[in-house]
Design an enzyme around this catalytic site. Structure first.
Site, PDB file in Angstrom:
ATOM      1  N   GLY A  45      98.653 -21.756   4.474  1.00  0.00           N
ATOM      2  CA  GLY A  45      98.619 -21.903   3.177  1.00  0.00           C
ATOM      3  C   GLY A  45      98.074 -20.531   2.624  1.00  0.00           C
ATOM      4  N   GLN A  50      95.386 -13.763  -2.754  1.00  0.00           N
ATOM      5  CA  GLN A  50      95.076 -13.057  -1.466  1.00  0.00           C
ATOM      6  C   GLN A  50      96.240 -12.066  -1.373  1.00  0.00           C
ATOM      7  OE1 GLN A  50      95.254 -17.155   0.543  1.00  0.00           O
ATOM      8  NE2 GLN A  50      93.979 -15.917   1.981  1.00  0.00           N
ATOM      9  N   CYS A  98      90.705 -18.851   7.288  1.00  0.00           N
ATOM     10  CA  CYS A  98      91.351 -18.102   6.055  1.00  0.00           C
ATOM     11  C   CYS A  98      91.751 -17.011   6.328  1.00  0.00           C
ATOM     12  CB  CYS A  98      90.153 -18.179   4.706  1.00  0.00           C
ATOM     13  SG  CYS A  98      90.756 -17.148   3.532  1.00  0.00           S
ATOM     14  N   LEU A  99      93.303 -16.479   5.979  1.00  0.00           N
ATOM     15  CA  LEU A  99      93.662 -15.230   6.330  1.00  0.00           C
ATOM     16  C   LEU A  99      92.965 -13.894   5.571  1.00  0.00           C
ATOM     17  CD1 LEU A  99      97.564 -16.012   5.762  1.00  0.00           C
ATOM     18  CD2 LEU A  99      96.207 -15.701   7.846  1.00  0.00           C
ATOM     19  N   HIS A 140      91.372 -25.895  -0.101  1.00  0.00           N
ATOM     20  CA  HIS A 140      90.969 -24.534   0.254  1.00  0.00           C
ATOM     21  C   HIS A 140      91.887 -23.725  -0.873  1.00  0.00           C
ATOM     22  CE1 HIS A 140      90.467 -21.415   3.503  1.00  0.00           C
ATOM     23  NE2 HIS A 140      91.191 -21.005   2.736  1.00  0.00           N
ATOM     24  N   GLU A 141      93.145 -23.977  -0.751  1.00  0.00           N
ATOM     25  CA  GLU A 141      93.791 -22.847  -1.672  1.00  0.00           C
ATOM     26  C   GLU A 141      93.551 -23.000  -2.863  1.00  0.00           C
ATOM     27  OE1 GLU A 141      95.534 -20.773   0.194  1.00  0.00           O
ATOM     28  OE2 GLU A 141      95.251 -21.979   1.989  1.00  0.00           O
ATOM     29  N   HIS A 144      90.727 -20.870  -3.976  1.00  0.00           N
ATOM     30  CA  HIS A 144      90.998 -19.575  -3.996  1.00  0.00           C
ATOM     31  C   HIS A 144      91.418 -19.134  -5.533  1.00  0.00           C
ATOM     32  CE1 HIS A 144      91.020 -17.813  -0.147  1.00  0.00           C
ATOM     33  NE2 HIS A 144      91.832 -18.561   0.319  1.00  0.00           N
TER      34      HIS A 144
HETATM   35 NI    NI Z   1      92.106 -18.936   2.271  1.00  0.00          NI
END
Ligand code: NI
Length: 187
Positions: A45, A50, A98-99, A140-141, A144
Site C-alpha cells: 500500500g 509518502q 511502512c515504507l 494504515h493507508e 497517512h
Molecule cells: Ni505506511
C-alpha cells in the site's frame, strides 16, 4: 515513473491531506507512478503523502499476501477520498510496517471490520465492507491521509525502545533498497 518514498520526519507525512477533485491535474499518471513506486519497494500500500503529495489518494495491491491472508487475494484498489466507518469495535493486534519507516515493524491493534467508501480514478463512487488484513491495510493507508503513522498507535514504552532506529531515519543513517527522500536536515 518510480518516485522516491518520503521518510519518517518529513513534514508532508504529518499533514492533513486535501480532498481530490476531478480537476486534479495528472491524476492518472500520478496513480500509475504510485503503483510503480509501491511495486518497486515491495509494499502492499502507498498513500500520496509518502511521495510528497498531501492529497487523499491511496493505492493498494494486497494480492501478494494471499497465502497468509486469503481475504487479500486479487485486491488491487485505487482509493480517492476514502472514508472509513468502523463496523465492529473488536480489535486485533498484528505486526505492521511502512515504507516511510524502513527497518521497523511493530504490533498495532486495529479493528477487523470496516465499511469503506471512496471514488475511483473516474470519480465513480464505491462502497464495500472489508475485513481482516485488508481492513488493516486500508486503515494504515487512510491514517497517512490524516497525517498519522502506525507508530502513533504503539505504546510509549515501545516508542522508547525504537527511538534509536527512528533517529537513524531522521538523521539519514538508515539503509533502504528503494529510492527515498529524507526529512529536511535539522543538523
Ligand atoms: Ni505506511
Amino acid at each position: 515513473m518510480k518516485l522516491p518514498v518520503y521518510l519518517y520526519g518529513h513534514p508532508v507525512l504529518r499533514r492533513e491531506c486535501a480532498d481530490v477533485t476531478p480537476e486534479y491535474e495528472g491524476l492518472k499518471e500520478l496513480i500509475d507512478n504510485m503503483f510503480e513506486t509501491m511495486y518497486a519497494s515491495d509494499g502492499c500500500g502507498l498513500a500520496a503523502p509518502q511521495i510528497g503529495r498531501p492529497d487523499r489518494i491511496v493505492v493498494i495491491d494486497a494480492d501478494g499476501l494471499k497465502e497468509t491472508f486469503p481475504e487479500c487475494a486479487g485486491e488491487r484498489l485505487t482509493l480517492i477520498n476514502p472514508r472509513i466507518t468502523v463496523l465492529d469495535g473488536e480489535s486485533v493486534t498484528r505486526d505492521e510496517g511502512c515504507l516511510s519507516l524502513p527497518g521497523l515493524s511493530e504490533k498495532v491493534a486495529r479493528v477487523e471490520h470496516i465499511k469503506l467508501e471512496w471514488v475511483d480514478e473516474e470519480f465513480r463512487p464505491h462502497e464495500r465492507e472489508i475485513s481482516g488484513f485488508l481492513a488493516r491495510i486500508v486503515q494504515h493507508e487512510c491514517d497517512h491521509l490524516d497525517g498519522k503513522l502506525y507508530i502513533d498507535h504503539v505504546s510509549m514504552i515501545r516508542k522508547q525502545l525504537i527511538k534509536g532506529k527512528l533517529n537513524n531515519i531522521l538523521t539519514g543513517r538508515t539503509r533502504c533498497d528503494y529510492p527515498v527522500r529524507y526529512a529536511p536536515s535539522k543538523r
